[in-house]
Write a protein that holds these residues in place. Sequence first.
Motif, short mmCIF file in Angstrom:
data_model
loop_
_atom_site.label_atom_id
_atom_site.label_comp_id
_atom_site.label_asym_id
_atom_site.label_seq_id
_atom_site.Cartn_x
_atom_site.Cartn_y
_atom_site.Cartn_z
N GLU A 78 4.97 14.50 3.75
CA GLU A 78 4.75 13.27 4.10
C GLU A 78 5.22 12.40 3.27
OE1 GLU A 78 0.80 11.26 5.94
OE2 GLU A 78 0.37 13.43 5.06
N ARG A 79 5.21 12.82 1.74
CA ARG A 79 5.90 11.95 0.71
C ARG A 79 7.39 11.87 1.08
NH1 ARG A 79 2.84 13.81 -4.98
NH2 ARG A 79 1.02 12.64 -4.58
N ASP A 108 -0.41 3.91 -2.58
CA ASP A 108 -1.66 4.52 -2.49
C ASP A 108 -1.12 5.53 -1.16
OD1 ASP A 108 -3.21 3.42 -4.15
OD2 ASP A 108 -3.66 1.91 -2.78
N ARG A 109 -0.41 5.36 -0.13
CA ARG A 109 0.00 6.33 0.63
C ARG A 109 0.85 7.56 0.26
NH1 ARG A 109 1.19 1.45 3.70
NH2 ARG A 109 3.47 2.23 3.88
N LEU A 110 1.70 7.19 -0.50
CA LEU A 110 2.39 8.15 -1.16
C LEU A 110 1.36 9.28 -2.19
CD1 LEU A 110 5.91 6.17 -2.20
CD2 LEU A 110 5.78 8.41 -0.78
N HIS A 164 -1.67 9.86 -1.77
CA HIS A 164 -2.64 10.47 -0.98
C HIS A 164 -1.90 11.48 0.16
CE1 HIS A 164 -4.99 7.47 -2.68
NE2 HIS A 164 -6.02 8.47 -2.99
N ALA A 165 -0.48 11.47 0.23
CA ALA A 165 0.27 12.22 1.27
C ALA A 165 0.66 13.59 0.62
CB ALA A 165 1.55 11.47 1.59
N LEU A 195 7.93 9.58 3.89
CA LEU A 195 7.93 8.16 3.61
C LEU A 195 8.52 7.58 2.41
CD1 LEU A 195 3.78 8.14 2.84
CD2 LEU A 195 5.22 6.63 4.66
N GLY A 203 0.64 -1.10 -0.14
CA GLY A 203 -0.08 0.18 0.12
C GLY A 203 0.84 1.38 0.09
N ILE A 204 2.12 1.07 -0.19
CA ILE A 204 3.27 2.42 -0.16
C ILE A 204 2.45 3.33 -1.07
CG2 ILE A 204 4.84 1.35 -1.32
CD1 ILE A 204 5.12 3.70 1.82
#
Length: 122
Positions: A66-67, A57-59, A61-62, A70, A54-55
Amino acid sequence: MAQQASMAFASPGGEKSKPSRKRPIDLVHLTRETYGNRALETEILSLFSRQTCGIVDRLLHANTDERVRLAKSLKGSARAVGAFRVAEMAEAIEQAPSDSRKIRDMEPVIDDVRDYIAAITR
């Protein structure tokens, strides 16, 4: 009880193997990092596989800060396990966190790494 041979050196002649950046995971690098401890290799690869789940998706939407965080974390983990292509892509995201294309381009590379990990840790 005898220690199981490390992943990189499990085959005859493996002790003469050179690091390879062509594979999704450089097993020679990983073996050197874990001092040939197969159980530790498996545990580290499992943790890395979970980290990458899921990294993308997290990236995507960050926010920018945050990007960067991460991507930096992913880069360090990827280098530690020998997933050098992922590390290079994470570094590119860290340098240009607003470029969503770089994040999407990483998805198939991470999928390859996770598939490779699943195959070698069975």
